[in-house]
Design a protein around this motif. Structure first.
Motif, short mmCIF file in Angstrom:
data_model
loop_
_atom_site.label_atom_id
_atom_site.label_comp_id
_atom_site.label_asym_id
_atom_site.label_seq_id
_atom_site.Cartn_x
_atom_site.Cartn_y
_atom_site.Cartn_z
N THR A 48 38.14 -36.29 0.54
CA THR A 48 37.74 -35.79 1.85
C THR A 48 38.98 -35.70 2.73
OG1 THR A 48 37.19 -38.02 2.62
CG2 THR A 48 35.37 -36.69 1.76
N VAL A 49 38.91 -34.77 3.69
CA VAL A 49 40.02 -34.55 4.61
C VAL A 49 39.50 -34.76 6.02
CG1 VAL A 49 41.77 -32.90 5.37
CG2 VAL A 49 40.96 -32.83 3.01
N GLU A 50 40.18 -35.62 6.77
CA GLU A 50 39.81 -35.90 8.15
C GLU A 50 40.93 -35.43 9.06
OE1 GLU A 50 39.13 -40.11 8.34
OE2 GLU A 50 37.54 -40.05 6.83
N ASP A 51 40.56 -35.11 10.30
CA ASP A 51 41.58 -34.71 11.29
C ASP A 51 42.21 -35.88 11.96
OD1 ASP A 51 41.49 -31.91 10.97
OD2 ASP A 51 39.64 -31.85 12.12
N LYS A 64 47.47 -43.54 -13.03
CA LYS A 64 46.47 -43.61 -11.96
C LYS A 64 46.86 -42.66 -10.84
CE LYS A 64 44.01 -46.82 -13.83
NZ LYS A 64 42.69 -46.51 -14.34
N LEU A 65 45.85 -42.15 -10.14
CA LEU A 65 46.10 -41.22 -9.05
C LEU A 65 46.78 -41.92 -7.89
CD1 LEU A 65 45.66 -38.31 -8.02
CD2 LEU A 65 43.58 -39.18 -6.91
N ALA A 66 47.82 -41.30 -7.38
CA ALA A 66 48.49 -41.74 -6.16
C ALA A 66 48.52 -40.54 -5.23
CB ALA A 66 49.91 -42.21 -6.47
N PHE A 67 48.49 -40.79 -3.92
CA PHE A 67 48.47 -39.67 -2.97
C PHE A 67 49.04 -40.10 -1.63
CE2 PHE A 67 44.54 -41.98 -2.57
CZ PHE A 67 44.24 -41.98 -1.21
N ALA A 68 49.49 -39.11 -0.87
CA ALA A 68 49.98 -39.34 0.48
C ALA A 68 48.78 -39.35 1.41
CB ALA A 68 50.96 -38.25 0.87
N GLU A 69 48.56 -40.44 2.09
CA GLU A 69 47.39 -40.57 2.95
C GLU A 69 47.49 -39.69 4.20
OE1 GLU A 69 44.76 -44.05 5.11
OE2 GLU A 69 46.31 -44.61 3.70
N HIS A 70 48.71 -39.49 4.69
CA HIS A 70 48.92 -38.69 5.90
C HIS A 70 49.98 -37.61 5.65
CE1 HIS A 70 46.46 -41.29 8.45
NE2 HIS A 70 47.02 -42.31 7.82
N PRO A 71 49.65 -36.59 4.85
CA PRO A 71 50.63 -35.54 4.59
C PRO A 71 50.84 -34.64 5.81
CG PRO A 71 48.53 -34.94 3.64
CD PRO A 71 48.38 -36.33 4.18
N MET A 78 46.29 -35.19 9.98
CA MET A 78 45.35 -35.07 8.87
C MET A 78 45.42 -36.35 8.06
SD MET A 78 45.49 -32.31 5.71
CE MET A 78 47.26 -32.23 5.70
N LYS A 79 44.23 -36.79 7.63
CA LYS A 79 44.15 -37.97 6.77
C LYS A 79 43.41 -37.59 5.49
CE LYS A 79 42.53 -42.70 6.47
NZ LYS A 79 41.79 -43.78 7.12
N VAL A 80 44.00 -37.95 4.35
CA VAL A 80 43.39 -37.69 3.05
C VAL A 80 42.73 -38.99 2.57
CG1 VAL A 80 43.83 -37.08 0.65
CG2 VAL A 80 45.11 -35.96 2.48
N CYS A 81 41.47 -38.89 2.19
CA CYS A 81 40.74 -40.03 1.65
C CYS A 81 40.27 -39.68 0.25
CB CYS A 81 39.53 -40.35 2.52
SG CYS A 81 39.94 -40.77 4.21
N VAL A 133 51.16 -33.69 -2.56
CA VAL A 133 50.32 -34.75 -1.98
C VAL A 133 49.77 -35.69 -3.05
CG1 VAL A 133 48.26 -35.19 -0.57
CG2 VAL A 133 49.72 -33.22 -0.06
N PHE A 134 49.38 -35.13 -4.20
CA PHE A 134 48.74 -35.91 -5.26
C PHE A 134 49.63 -35.97 -6.49
CE2 PHE A 134 45.45 -33.89 -2.70
CZ PHE A 134 44.61 -34.94 -2.39
N GLU A 135 49.63 -37.13 -7.15
CA GLU A 135 50.39 -37.29 -8.39
C GLU A 135 49.80 -38.44 -9.18
OE1 GLU A 135 54.42 -38.27 -7.41
OE2 GLU A 135 53.88 -40.17 -6.50
#
Length: 62
Positions: free
Chosen positions: A59-62, A31-38, A1-4, A23-25
């Motif tokens: 958006t969430v990609e597979d 500023k928003l930081a996130f794990a791109e590949h949780p 999974m990829k988070v965009c 995943v998000f903090e």
């Protein structure tokens, strides 16, 4: 999974941080930081975060 996250759309409301804090903090500058590949085990929380984003910036990609 990829988070965009479209950081141009993001207004940092923080709904994603509430929905998926693993995943998000916010970083030290607020500023928003996130794990791109949780881990895929977090998919439900990430999809919830995308759904509740007022700006629909996630958006969430597979």
């Amino acid at each position: 999974m990829k988070v965009c996250v479209d950081l141009k759309k993001c207004q940092e409301h923080g709904q994603c941080v509430i929905a998926a804090p693993e995943v998000f903090e916010f970083d030290d500058q607020g500023k928003l930081a996130f794990a791109e590949h949780p881990d895929d085990a977090l998919r439900e929380a990430v999809e919830e975060a995308a759904d509740v984003c007022p700006e629909q910036a996630i958006t969430v990609e597979d």
